[in-house]
Design a protein around this motif. Structure first.
Motif, PDB file in Angstrom:
ATOM      1  N   VAL A  70      42.927  36.679  36.199  1.00 29.99           N
ATOM      2  CA  VAL A  70      42.166  35.420  36.137  1.00 29.99           C
ATOM      3  C   VAL A  70      41.738  35.090  37.559  1.00 29.99           C
ATOM      4  O   VAL A  70      42.575  34.846  38.431  1.00 29.99           O
ATOM      5  CB  VAL A  70      43.011  34.284  35.550  1.00 29.99           C
ATOM      6  CG1 VAL A  70      42.251  32.954  35.651  1.00 29.99           C
ATOM      7  CG2 VAL A  70      43.379  34.573  34.101  1.00 29.99           C
ATOM      8  N   THR A  71      40.428  35.081  37.811  1.00 33.13           N
ATOM      9  CA  THR A  71      39.940  34.884  39.175  1.00 33.13           C
ATOM     10  C   THR A  71      40.115  33.432  39.621  1.00 33.13           C
ATOM     11  O   THR A  71      39.997  32.499  38.819  1.00 33.13           O
ATOM     12  CB  THR A  71      38.467  35.285  39.318  1.00 33.13           C
ATOM     13  OG1 THR A  71      37.655  34.445  38.482  1.00 33.13           O
ATOM     14  CG2 THR A  71      38.258  36.739  38.913  1.00 33.13           C
ATOM     15  N   TYR A  72      40.402  33.262  40.952  1.00 30.98           N
ATOM     16  CA  TYR A  72      40.621  31.909  41.459  1.00 30.98           C
ATOM     17  C   TYR A  72      40.209  31.735  42.920  1.00 30.98           C
ATOM     18  O   TYR A  72      40.339  30.633  43.472  1.00 30.98           O
ATOM     19  CB  TYR A  72      42.090  31.509  41.298  1.00 30.98           C
ATOM     20  CG  TYR A  72      43.058  32.315  42.149  1.00 30.98           C
ATOM     21  CD1 TYR A  72      43.508  31.841  43.376  1.00 30.98           C
ATOM     22  CD2 TYR A  72      43.515  33.561  41.733  1.00 30.98           C
ATOM     23  CE1 TYR A  72      44.391  32.576  44.162  1.00 30.98           C
ATOM     24  CE2 TYR A  72      44.404  34.304  42.497  1.00 30.98           C
ATOM     25  CZ  TYR A  72      44.836  33.806  43.711  1.00 30.98           C
ATOM     26  OH  TYR A  72      45.705  34.546  44.483  1.00 30.98           O
ATOM     27  N   PHE A  73      39.693  32.771  43.564  1.00 33.89           N
ATOM     28  CA  PHE A  73      39.397  32.707  44.992  1.00 33.89           C
ATOM     29  C   PHE A  73      38.532  33.916  45.320  1.00 33.89           C
ATOM     30  O   PHE A  73      38.423  34.855  44.520  1.00 33.89           O
ATOM     31  CB  PHE A  73      40.713  32.771  45.796  1.00 33.89           C
ATOM     32  CG  PHE A  73      40.592  32.444  47.256  1.00 33.89           C
ATOM     33  CD1 PHE A  73      40.411  31.145  47.689  1.00 33.89           C
ATOM     34  CD2 PHE A  73      40.695  33.446  48.219  1.00 33.89           C
ATOM     35  CE1 PHE A  73      40.323  30.837  49.039  1.00 33.89           C
ATOM     36  CE2 PHE A  73      40.613  33.156  49.574  1.00 33.89           C
ATOM     37  CZ  PHE A  73      40.424  31.843  49.980  1.00 33.89           C
ATOM     38  N   ALA A 127      36.635  28.003  52.348  1.00 34.19           N
ATOM     39  CA  ALA A 127      35.459  28.882  52.352  1.00 34.19           C
ATOM     40  C   ALA A 127      35.511  29.891  51.212  1.00 34.19           C
ATOM     41  O   ALA A 127      34.482  30.436  50.819  1.00 34.19           O
ATOM     42  CB  ALA A 127      35.363  29.622  53.689  1.00 34.19           C
ATOM     43  N   GLY A 128      36.702  30.130  50.670  1.00 29.86           N
ATOM     44  CA  GLY A 128      36.839  31.089  49.576  1.00 29.86           C
ATOM     45  C   GLY A 128      36.815  30.473  48.196  1.00 29.86           C
ATOM     46  O   GLY A 128      37.130  31.152  47.200  1.00 29.86           O
ATOM     47  N   PRO A 166      36.740  38.915  44.385  1.00 27.44           N
ATOM     48  CA  PRO A 166      37.634  37.871  43.877  1.00 27.44           C
ATOM     49  C   PRO A 166      39.106  38.243  43.942  1.00 27.44           C
ATOM     50  O   PRO A 166      39.484  39.407  43.808  1.00 27.44           O
ATOM     51  CB  PRO A 166      37.192  37.724  42.416  1.00 27.44           C
ATOM     52  CG  PRO A 166      36.625  39.067  42.057  1.00 27.44           C
ATOM     53  CD  PRO A 166      35.977  39.579  43.306  1.00 27.44           C
ATOM     54  N   TYR A 167      39.927  37.221  44.163  1.00 22.60           N
ATOM     55  CA  TYR A 167      41.368  37.322  43.931  1.00 22.60           C
ATOM     56  C   TYR A 167      41.607  37.016  42.450  1.00 22.60           C
ATOM     57  O   TYR A 167      40.889  36.217  41.845  1.00 22.60           O
ATOM     58  CB  TYR A 167      42.133  36.268  44.724  1.00 22.60           C
ATOM     59  CG  TYR A 167      42.408  36.571  46.177  1.00 22.60           C
ATOM     60  CD1 TYR A 167      42.069  37.778  46.777  1.00 22.60           C
ATOM     61  CD2 TYR A 167      43.045  35.609  46.963  1.00 22.60           C
ATOM     62  CE1 TYR A 167      42.362  38.017  48.118  1.00 22.60           C
ATOM     63  CE2 TYR A 167      43.338  35.840  48.303  1.00 22.60           C
ATOM     64  CZ  TYR A 167      42.984  37.051  48.878  1.00 22.60           C
ATOM     65  OH  TYR A 167      43.279  37.269  50.197  1.00 22.60           O
ATOM     66  N   THR A 223      43.481  41.368  44.909  1.00 23.71           N
ATOM     67  CA  THR A 223      42.058  41.523  44.640  1.00 23.71           C
ATOM     68  C   THR A 223      41.896  41.986  43.194  1.00 23.71           C
ATOM     69  O   THR A 223      42.602  42.871  42.730  1.00 23.71           O
ATOM     70  CB  THR A 223      41.426  42.560  45.573  1.00 23.71           C
ATOM     71  OG1 THR A 223      41.558  42.108  46.919  1.00 23.71           O
ATOM     72  CG2 THR A 223      39.936  42.755  45.258  1.00 23.71           C
ATOM     73  N   ASP A 224      40.995  41.355  42.476  1.00 28.33           N
ATOM     74  CA  ASP A 224      40.693  41.758  41.101  1.00 28.33           C
ATOM     75  C   ASP A 224      39.816  43.001  41.158  1.00 28.33           C
ATOM     76  O   ASP A 224      38.680  42.943  41.627  1.00 28.33           O
ATOM     77  CB  ASP A 224      39.980  40.614  40.377  1.00 28.33           C
ATOM     78  CG  ASP A 224      39.690  40.940  38.917  1.00 28.33           C
ATOM     79  OD1 ASP A 224      40.112  42.009  38.443  1.00 28.33           O
ATOM     80  OD2 ASP A 224      39.027  40.112  38.260  1.00 28.33           O
ATOM     81  N   THR A 225      40.342  44.128  40.703  1.00 24.66           N
ATOM     82  CA  THR A 225      39.601  45.390  40.704  1.00 24.66           C
ATOM     83  C   THR A 225      39.570  45.985  39.304  1.00 24.66           C
ATOM     84  O   THR A 225      40.438  45.690  38.474  1.00 24.66           O
ATOM     85  CB  THR A 225      40.245  46.417  41.654  1.00 24.66           C
ATOM     86  OG1 THR A 225      41.534  46.795  41.126  1.00 24.66           O
ATOM     87  CG2 THR A 225      40.421  45.843  43.062  1.00 24.66           C
ATOM     88  N   LYS A 226      38.584  46.829  39.057  1.00 22.17           N
ATOM     89  CA  LYS A 226      38.494  47.518  37.772  1.00 22.17           C
ATOM     90  C   LYS A 226      39.755  48.337  37.515  1.00 22.17           C
ATOM     91  O   LYS A 226      40.249  48.412  36.385  1.00 22.17           O
ATOM     92  CB  LYS A 226      37.263  48.430  37.754  1.00 22.17           C
ATOM     93  CG  LYS A 226      35.928  47.713  37.885  1.00 22.17           C
ATOM     94  CD  LYS A 226      35.624  46.860  36.665  1.00 22.17           C
ATOM     95  CE  LYS A 226      34.207  46.273  36.746  1.00 22.17           C
ATOM     96  NZ  LYS A 226      33.912  45.384  35.592  1.00 22.17           N
ATOM     97  N   GLU A 227      40.275  48.940  38.573  1.00 29.35           N
ATOM     98  CA  GLU A 227      41.484  49.753  38.427  1.00 29.35           C
ATOM     99  C   GLU A 227      42.669  48.900  37.993  1.00 29.35           C
ATOM    100  O   GLU A 227      43.422  49.268  37.091  1.00 29.35           O
ATOM    101  CB  GLU A 227      41.795  50.462  39.742  1.00 29.35           C
ATOM    102  CG  GLU A 227      43.015  51.372  39.679  1.00 29.35           C
ATOM    103  CD  GLU A 227      43.250  52.104  40.990  1.00 29.35           C
ATOM    104  OE1 GLU A 227      44.262  52.825  41.079  1.00 29.35           O
ATOM    105  OE2 GLU A 227      42.433  51.958  41.930  1.00 29.35           O
TER     106      GLU A 227
END
Length: 311
Positions: free
Chosen positions: A148-151, A298-299, A259-260, A136-140
């Motif tokens: 780089v987001t992809y899902f 779906a993602g 996002p992933y 998971t793309d997180t601020k931390e």
């Protein structure tokens, strides 16, 4: 593939779960099945061949271009995103996407099985160029690596078929919950669920959750009755429902989608190339074919962003 961390939002009022997205790894089989959030899983489905794009290959740093490959760290226990098939090969959505990204850049991906919590440190140590393991793309995380987001995925839960313990998704206080070590879900129990239970005067989740290194063991803990609930990313929960032959059922709705991200070294010269390659795969339809192959369309997203964390 494991605790793909996110900042959870489990709101109190009896510890109501609005679980934040996590990064995990899951159970796996190569058999065809359908998922609750997508089409049938068909690992043998064909995806059009990806050829190098000279304009994108030109963005690859010279040292990587001369080596000809990208080393990708992935925790292969998180089906259908990344797992080992019956022959021991690492397969899944992330693996296919890693191969396609590398091909766009004129490279070959070498996906290596790694413990989930070891991947980001491995990027910092130059052991891996990419981490693709349902992060998971997180601020931390963005403080340590580029993403780089992809899902996009949310958090889901499952219990034994028929919910014999009559567990409510809105009240997990005192329940035995299985999670993967290092995941967002594991953090949620410590940071959100148990504090809310304490504030409500209710018993907390024992042991701050039963934590396992592999998502497959998380699933087995609920199937065997050792634990009452499992928490993981929504595609992983949906896949586990099918792969366990009807022994599990979903508990409550999917919550807190996020996002992933593909993890790369902070400020890496490779990051723009990877972002452009993902966007190219989205634009030419290859991305959609890969997601359909694994029943997780779906993602799908329509724009690859750099450091697009929502929390």
């Amino acid at each position: 593939m494991t605790a793909r961390t996110l900042r959870p939002r489990l709101v109190a009022a009896g510890a109501t779960l609005a679980a934040g997205t996590l990064l995990l790894t899951a159970c796996g089989s190569s058999g065809s099945s359908s998922t609750a959030s997508g089409s049938a899983v068909n690992p043998s489905a064909s995806v059009k061949a990806v050829t190098a794009d000279p304009s994108l290959a030109a963005l690859v740093p010279a040292d990587l271009k001369s080596g000809g490959k990208l080393i990708v760290g992935s925790d292969a226990s998180y089906a259908p995103n990344e797992f080992q098939d019956d022959k021991g090969a690492i397969v899944g959505m992330d693996v296919d996407l890693a191969n396609a990204v590398a091909a766009k850049l004129g490279l070959k991906a070498e996906v290596q099985n790694a413990g989930f919590t070891a991947i980001i440190p491995g990027i910092g140590a130059n052991k891996y160029q990419l981490g693709m393991s349902s992060f998971t793309d997180t601020k931390e995380r963005e403080q340590t690596v580029d993403m780089v987001t992809y899902f996009t995925a949310g958090t889901g839960m499952a219990v034994k078929k028929g919910n014999p313990d009559k567990i409510s998704a809105d009240d997990l206080c005192g329940k035995k919950i299985a999670v993967q070590t290092g995941t967002t879900q594991a953090d949620q129990i410590v940071d959100v669920i148990n504090p809310a239970c304490t504030a409500a005067g209710k018993p907390t989740v024992p042991n701050d959750g039963d934590k396992f290194d592999l998502q497959t063991d998380v699933t087995n803990a609920v199937v065997s009755g050792r634990d009452q609930v499992m928490m993981a990313d929504s595609p992983v929960i949906d896949y586990a429902l099918k792969q366990t032959g009807g022994q599990l059922e979903k508990l409550g709705p999917t919550t807190d989608s996020a996002p992933y991200g593909i993890a790369l070294a902070k400020g890496s010269a490779l990051t723009p190339a990877v972002q452009a390659a993902v966007q190219s795969l989205i634009d030419d339809g290859t991305y959609k074919q890969i997601l359909q192959k694994w029943g997780v369309e779906a993602g799908a997203i329509d724009k690859a962003q750099l450091n697009g964390a929502t929390s």
